[in-house]
Design a protein around this motif. Structure first.
Motif, short mmCIF file in Angstrom:
data_model
loop_
_atom_site.label_atom_id
_atom_site.label_comp_id
_atom_site.label_asym_id
_atom_site.label_seq_id
_atom_site.Cartn_x
_atom_site.Cartn_y
_atom_site.Cartn_z
N UNK A 54 0.81 -1.22 0.00
CA UNK A 54 0.00 0.00 0.00
C UNK A 54 0.84 1.27 0.00
N UNK A 55 1.96 1.24 0.72
CA UNK A 55 2.76 2.47 0.88
C UNK A 55 3.85 2.63 -0.18
N UNK A 56 4.18 1.54 -0.91
CA UNK A 56 5.35 1.62 -1.80
C UNK A 56 5.19 0.84 -3.10
N UNK A 57 4.99 -0.47 -3.00
CA UNK A 57 5.07 -1.32 -4.18
C UNK A 57 3.97 -1.04 -5.20
N UNK A 58 2.76 -0.79 -4.76
CA UNK A 58 1.65 -0.54 -5.68
C UNK A 58 1.92 0.71 -6.52
N UNK A 59 2.40 1.77 -5.88
CA UNK A 59 2.65 3.03 -6.58
C UNK A 59 3.84 2.90 -7.52
N UNK A 60 4.82 2.13 -7.11
CA UNK A 60 5.96 1.88 -8.00
C UNK A 60 5.51 1.12 -9.25
N UNK A 61 4.66 0.13 -9.05
CA UNK A 61 4.17 -0.66 -10.17
C UNK A 61 3.43 0.21 -11.18
N UNK A 62 2.63 1.15 -10.69
CA UNK A 62 1.94 2.07 -11.58
C UNK A 62 2.93 2.91 -12.38
N UNK A 63 3.98 3.36 -11.72
CA UNK A 63 4.98 4.18 -12.41
C UNK A 63 5.75 3.35 -13.44
N UNK A 64 6.08 2.10 -13.09
CA UNK A 64 6.77 1.24 -14.04
C UNK A 64 5.96 1.12 -15.33
N UNK A 65 4.67 0.90 -15.20
CA UNK A 65 3.81 0.73 -16.38
C UNK A 65 3.73 2.03 -17.18
N UNK A 66 3.70 3.15 -16.49
CA UNK A 66 3.65 4.45 -17.17
C UNK A 66 4.92 4.69 -17.97
#
Length: 214
Positions: A54-66
């Motif tokens: 919730x605090x890190x990995x999910x947001x990183x994954x979104x950025x990777x895809x972007x």
């Protein structure tokens, strides 16, 4: 002109920068020194304390895809992750069956002058393919694509393990001396550029400092 390129096999951003770096090498009179480092999860596991899905990995994954979409590169969450880690707690496992193996293969490939090419071929499997990247047939394909043999490279990595570990740790010391602990990191002289998103800034800097086409 000489450039140090610091790379990690766990970093999607390192994967994203590779095609542009390869194009730079092909088109310009520049000497890029491949410097492999262990992932931050190995170098500084405390970095992931209190970091979870919730605090890190999910947001990183979104950025990777972007970023992948922006550069028109395939991206898939690696299976297995090169680092064994509990993404619910951020805790790094004491058992790491993948990362040292592939880092040591990659460093051995570097001794054959194929560090960047091997990094790109393997990263394409880890992050750019749904295939089981750690399956032996796929690792063999990676080696074949850069003119190496998996069995021979494994043998060399085992025989030179002490030198490989020493060289990777030296790279890590040089990385910190350059001014940053992250990857991808490009360094020319006393200037460093951290992150794949700084590549255009790096390119402009190199042009201003005399980089010429081949």
């Amino acid at each position: 002109m000489k450039v140090d390129f610091y790379f990690s096999y766990r970093s999607p951003y390192s994967y994203f920068i590779l095609p542009r770096l390869k194009k730079l090498i092909e088109e310009y009179d520049v000497d890029v020194n491949f410097r492999l480092v262990y992932p931050l999860a190995i170098r500084k596991p405390s970095f992931f304390k209190n970091k979870n899905m919730l605090t890190y990995f999910f947001w990183r994954l979104l950025d990777y895809r972007k970023v992948a979409n922006r550069h028109e590169m395939p991206f898939f969450r690696p299976k297995p992750d090169p680092i064994v880690q509990n993404i619910l707690t951020g805790k790094i496992s004491s058992e790491q069956p993948y990362i040292f193996y592939i880092c040591h293969l990659g460093q051995a490939a570097h001794y054959h002058g194929q560090g960047i090419n091997f990094a790109q071929a393997l990263s394409n499997k880890i992050f750019g393919s749904k295939e089981g990247w750690f399956e032996r047939k796929n690792l063999s394909k990676v080696c074949d694509s850069v003119g190496l043999n998996l069995d021979d490279l494994e043998k060399e990595a085992n025989e030179q393990e002490a030198k490989i570990i020493s060289d990777i740790k030296y790279n890590q010391e040089q990385q910190l001396a350059a001014g940053h602990h992250g990857v991808p990191l490009l360094v020319h002289g006393d200037q460093y550029f951290f992150g794949q998103d700084k590549f255009d800034e790096f390119l402009s800097f190199m042009h201003k400092n005399g980089m010429q086409r081949k």
